[in-house]
Enzyme design. Structure first.
Site, PDB file in Angstrom:
ATOM      1  N   ASP A  15       0.829  -1.129  -0.082  1.00  0.00           N
ATOM      2  CA  ASP A  15      -0.062  -0.062   0.137  1.00  0.00           C
ATOM      3  C   ASP A  15       0.896   1.155   0.116  1.00  0.00           C
ATOM      4  O   ASP A  15       2.074   1.107   0.617  1.00  0.00           O
ATOM      5  CB  ASP A  15      -0.972  -0.086   1.327  1.00  0.00           C
ATOM      6  CG  ASP A  15      -2.054   0.708   1.271  1.00  0.00           C
ATOM      7  OD1 ASP A  15      -2.305   1.674   0.004  1.00  0.00           O
ATOM      8  OD2 ASP A  15      -2.953   1.204   2.162  1.00  0.00           O
ATOM      9  N   GLY A  16       0.274   2.226  -0.563  1.00  0.00           N
ATOM     10  CA  GLY A  16       1.092   3.690  -0.542  1.00  0.00           C
ATOM     11  C   GLY A  16       1.478   4.122  -1.766  1.00  0.00           C
ATOM     12  O   GLY A  16       2.469   4.954  -1.970  1.00  0.00           O
ATOM     13  N   GLY A  18       0.167   5.300  -4.540  1.00  0.00           N
ATOM     14  CA  GLY A  18      -0.328   6.691  -4.874  1.00  0.00           C
ATOM     15  C   GLY A  18       0.267   7.932  -3.777  1.00  0.00           C
ATOM     16  O   GLY A  18       0.744   8.950  -4.613  1.00  0.00           O
ATOM     17  N   HIS A  32       2.903   3.116  -8.873  1.00  0.00           N
ATOM     18  CA  HIS A  32       2.715   1.764  -9.055  1.00  0.00           C
ATOM     19  C   HIS A  32       4.218   1.024  -9.840  1.00  0.00           C
ATOM     20  O   HIS A  32       4.736   0.237  -9.581  1.00  0.00           O
ATOM     21  CB  HIS A  32       1.884   1.558  -9.963  1.00  0.00           C
ATOM     22  CG  HIS A  32       0.358   1.764  -9.358  1.00  0.00           C
ATOM     23  ND1 HIS A  32       0.143   1.573  -7.959  1.00  0.00           N
ATOM     24  CD2 HIS A  32      -0.789   2.843  -9.752  1.00  0.00           C
ATOM     25  CE1 HIS A  32      -1.358   2.050  -7.769  1.00  0.00           C
ATOM     26  NE2 HIS A  32      -1.593   2.553  -8.853  1.00  0.00           N
ATOM     27  N   GLU A  62     -11.836  -4.285  -4.867  1.00  0.00           N
ATOM     28  CA  GLU A  62     -12.415  -3.059  -4.880  1.00  0.00           C
ATOM     29  C   GLU A  62     -11.520  -2.134  -5.853  1.00  0.00           C
ATOM     30  O   GLU A  62     -12.114  -1.029  -6.129  1.00  0.00           O
ATOM     31  CB  GLU A  62     -12.200  -2.403  -3.563  1.00  0.00           C
ATOM     32  CG  GLU A  62     -13.084  -3.100  -2.236  1.00  0.00           C
ATOM     33  CD  GLU A  62     -12.758  -4.553  -2.111  1.00  0.00           C
ATOM     34  OE1 GLU A  62     -11.740  -4.787  -2.340  1.00  0.00           O
ATOM     35  OE2 GLU A  62     -13.631  -5.293  -1.495  1.00  0.00           O
ATOM     36  N   TRP A  64     -11.093  -2.345  -8.677  1.00  0.00           N
ATOM     37  CA  TRP A  64     -11.737  -1.996 -10.111  1.00  0.00           C
ATOM     38  C   TRP A  64     -12.534  -0.657 -10.151  1.00  0.00           C
ATOM     39  O   TRP A  64     -12.756  -0.073 -11.184  1.00  0.00           O
ATOM     40  CB  TRP A  64     -12.749  -3.238 -10.473  1.00  0.00           C
ATOM     41  CG  TRP A  64     -12.081  -4.582 -10.720  1.00  0.00           C
ATOM     42  CD1 TRP A  64     -12.270  -5.596  -9.987  1.00  0.00           C
ATOM     43  CD2 TRP A  64     -11.476  -4.960 -11.804  1.00  0.00           C
ATOM     44  NE1 TRP A  64     -11.457  -6.529 -10.605  1.00  0.00           N
ATOM     45  CE2 TRP A  64     -11.301  -6.023 -11.774  1.00  0.00           C
ATOM     46  CE3 TRP A  64     -11.099  -4.249 -13.118  1.00  0.00           C
ATOM     47  CZ2 TRP A  64     -10.362  -6.811 -12.897  1.00  0.00           C
ATOM     48  CZ3 TRP A  64     -10.382  -4.699 -14.281  1.00  0.00           C
ATOM     49  CH2 TRP A  64     -10.107  -6.135 -13.798  1.00  0.00           C
ATOM     50  N   ARG A  66     -11.732   1.981  -9.311  1.00  0.00           N
ATOM     51  CA  ARG A  66     -10.588   3.238  -9.572  1.00  0.00           C
ATOM     52  C   ARG A  66     -10.854   4.010 -10.727  1.00  0.00           C
ATOM     53  O   ARG A  66     -11.380   3.295 -11.760  1.00  0.00           O
ATOM     54  CB  ARG A  66      -9.093   2.837  -9.457  1.00  0.00           C
ATOM     55  CG  ARG A  66      -8.724   2.516  -7.886  1.00  0.00           C
ATOM     56  CD  ARG A  66      -7.309   2.234  -7.803  1.00  0.00           C
ATOM     57  NE  ARG A  66      -7.217   2.129  -6.380  1.00  0.00           N
ATOM     58  CZ  ARG A  66      -6.053   2.104  -5.779  1.00  0.00           C
ATOM     59  NH1 ARG A  66      -4.969   2.660  -6.386  1.00  0.00           N
ATOM     60  NH2 ARG A  66      -6.030   1.874  -4.342  1.00  0.00           N
ATOM     61  N   LEU A 126      10.838 -20.526  -4.207  1.00  0.00           N
ATOM     62  CA  LEU A 126       9.838 -19.697  -3.837  1.00  0.00           C
ATOM     63  C   LEU A 126       8.320 -19.905  -4.424  1.00  0.00           C
ATOM     64  O   LEU A 126       8.319 -19.743  -5.554  1.00  0.00           O
ATOM     65  CB  LEU A 126      10.215 -18.328  -3.786  1.00  0.00           C
ATOM     66  CG  LEU A 126       9.289 -17.327  -3.132  1.00  0.00           C
ATOM     67  CD1 LEU A 126       8.960 -17.458  -1.270  1.00  0.00           C
ATOM     68  CD2 LEU A 126       9.730 -15.953  -3.378  1.00  0.00           C
ATOM     69  N   ARG A 189      -5.385  -2.017   8.560  1.00  0.00           N
ATOM     70  CA  ARG A 189      -6.361  -2.934   8.348  1.00  0.00           C
ATOM     71  C   ARG A 189      -6.070  -4.127   7.745  1.00  0.00           C
ATOM     72  O   ARG A 189      -4.940  -3.985   6.794  1.00  0.00           O
ATOM     73  CB  ARG A 189      -7.439  -2.056   7.408  1.00  0.00           C
ATOM     74  CG  ARG A 189      -7.760  -0.720   8.005  1.00  0.00           C
ATOM     75  CD  ARG A 189      -9.025  -0.185   6.955  1.00  0.00           C
ATOM     76  NE  ARG A 189      -8.523   0.379   5.782  1.00  0.00           N
ATOM     77  CZ  ARG A 189      -7.816   1.661   5.861  1.00  0.00           C
ATOM     78  NH1 ARG A 189      -7.907   2.242   6.800  1.00  0.00           N
ATOM     79  NH2 ARG A 189      -7.291   2.125   4.720  1.00  0.00           N
ATOM     80  N   SER A 191      -8.433  -5.072   5.212  1.00  0.00           N
ATOM     81  CA  SER A 191      -9.069  -4.896   3.763  1.00  0.00           C
ATOM     82  C   SER A 191      -9.313  -6.128   2.724  1.00  0.00           C
ATOM     83  O   SER A 191      -8.910  -6.142   1.676  1.00  0.00           O
ATOM     84  CB  SER A 191      -7.994  -3.964   2.887  1.00  0.00           C
ATOM     85  OG  SER A 191      -7.821  -2.809   3.568  1.00  0.00           O
TER      86      SER A 191
HETATM   87  C1  FPP Z   1      -1.684   0.014  -3.502  1.00  0.00           C
HETATM   88  O1  FPP Z   1      -1.309   1.300  -3.370  1.00  0.00           O
HETATM   89  C2  FPP Z   1      -1.016  -0.568  -4.511  1.00  0.00           C
HETATM   90  C3  FPP Z   1      -1.826  -1.215  -5.617  1.00  0.00           C
HETATM   91  C4  FPP Z   1      -3.218  -1.106  -5.723  1.00  0.00           C
HETATM   92  C5  FPP Z   1      -1.193  -1.824  -6.864  1.00  0.00           C
HETATM   93  C6  FPP Z   1      -0.254  -2.598  -6.495  1.00  0.00           C
HETATM   94  C7  FPP Z   1       0.707  -2.978  -7.793  1.00  0.00           C
HETATM   95  C8  FPP Z   1       2.102  -3.065  -7.801  1.00  0.00           C
HETATM   96  C9  FPP Z   1       2.984  -2.640  -6.785  1.00  0.00           C
HETATM   97  C10 FPP Z   1       2.566  -3.005  -9.386  1.00  0.00           C
HETATM   98  C11 FPP Z   1       2.164  -4.316  -9.973  1.00  0.00           C
HETATM   99  C12 FPP Z   1       2.589  -5.445  -9.194  1.00  0.00           C
HETATM  100  C13 FPP Z   1       3.038  -6.724  -9.694  1.00  0.00           C
HETATM  101  C14 FPP Z   1       2.913  -7.952  -8.733  1.00  0.00           C
HETATM  102  C15 FPP Z   1       4.081  -6.797 -10.776  1.00  0.00           C
HETATM  103  P1  FPP Z   1      -2.513   2.652  -3.620  1.00  0.00           P
HETATM  104  O2  FPP Z   1      -2.395   3.036  -5.012  1.00  0.00           O
HETATM  105  O3  FPP Z   1      -3.574   2.287  -2.941  1.00  0.00           O
HETATM  106  O4  FPP Z   1      -1.721   3.865  -2.894  1.00  0.00           O
HETATM  107  P2  FPP Z   1      -2.372   4.881  -1.930  1.00  0.00           P
HETATM  108  O5  FPP Z   1      -3.111   4.108  -0.864  1.00  0.00           O
HETATM  109  O6  FPP Z   1      -1.376   5.716  -1.521  1.00  0.00           O
HETATM  110  O7  FPP Z   1      -3.388   5.628  -2.872  1.00  0.00           O
END
Ligand code: FPP
Length: 244
Positions: A15-16, A18, A32, A62, A64, A66, A126, A189, A191
């Site tokens: 998470d994080g 964004g 991302h 969830e 989807w 965005r 792994l 959380r 989630s």
């Molecule tokens: C959450 O951060 C992250 C995601 C919803 C996407 C995670 C995807 C990747 C790390 C890239 C692709 C993954 C692989 C396995 C190749 P957020 O967007 O919710 O951040 P925020 O809470 O700060 O808005």
């Protein structure tokens, strides 16, 4: 590091992305993209310290909802990363799997994913599982439906349903439960992630945003896990006696 206490299965809520991008005045998608680097490092370090299963929450049901440009960018990133990384995963003996409702993904994504899964299926190192369009409530609902159908056809007797039977119908039926669940970015959380499987997991929350997550952060989480005493409802005394 003492291998005795390395978790067999680590699951991570990444998470994080964004917020990381916003802090730098960049588009969320850049967050991302940088998050993929953190995925690579995490896979490497887990392999190095002997973790057997790593499960990453890459896209929740969830997600989807965005904005469509972000969803599209995430899909492209997913395909791009899978195509780019498959050979490297294979060289490192990593087996790729997925959990989640893949039927809702565009066909070009599932084709590439299935190719990578097939390509790495014989690997014995792994097990890297990507949770894609995954949600625990969806997973449990699907399991209930399947079991109910088998009850109506007489294949399963209601009195024979127990936790072991239910586990066989979850998407994680061939994996041990995670001993450690990590969430980055300061949110505390689950989630809708591995709610059944995480019943006894140690939870570890860190303020580090996912794109900044490095090997040392994973090692810190494992260190913290090693300090905790897992009691499964027993007393500390009972656990001590079992160890002696
Ligand atoms: C959450 O951060 C992250 C995601 C919803 C996407 C995670 C995807 C990747 C790390 C890239 C692709 C993954 C692989 C396995 C190749 P957020 O967007 O919710 O951040 P925020 O809470 O700060 O808005």
């Amino acid at each position: 590091m003492n291998e005795m206490k390395i978790p067999e299965h680590i699951a991570i809520i990444m998470d994080g992305n964004g917020r990381w991008a916003k802090k730098l005045g960049l588009n969320r998608i850049f967050g991302h993209k940088t998050g993929v680097k953190a995925v690579r490092e995490t896979v490497e370090i887990c392999g190095e310290i002997g973790v057997k299963y790593l499960t990453l929450y890459a896209f929740s049901m969830e997600n989807w909802s965005r904005p469509s440009d972000e969803v599209e960018a995430l899909m492209s990133l997913l395909i791009e990363s899978i195509v780019k990384e498959t050979a490297e995963l294979n060289r490192n003996n990593v087996q790729l799997r997925t959990i989640g409702n893949l039927s809702v993904f565009p066909e070009n994504v599932t084709v590439k994913l299935n190719q990578a899964i097939e390509f790495t299926s014989k690997n014995t190192g792994l097990v890297l599982t990507l949770a894609l369009s995954y949600g625990s409530r969806w997973e449990i609902t699907e399991a209930v439906k399947e079991i109910a159908t088998k009850v109506t056809t007489g294949e399963i007797k209601p009195e024979s349903i127990n936790e072991n039977v239910i586990e066989q119908y979850l998407t994680t039926y061939n994996m041990p439960d995670p001993e450690l669940i990590i969430r980055t970015s300061g949110e505390q959380r689950l989630s809708n992630f591995l709610l059944w499987q995480g019943a006894y997991s140690e939870l570890y929350f860190t303020a580090v945003l996912w794109p900044d997550f490095r090997k040392k952060d994973l090692l810190e989480a494992v260190d913290e896990y090693r300090k905790r005493e897992r009691r499964f409802g027993k007393t500390g005394e009972q656990i001590k006696q079992e160890k002696d």
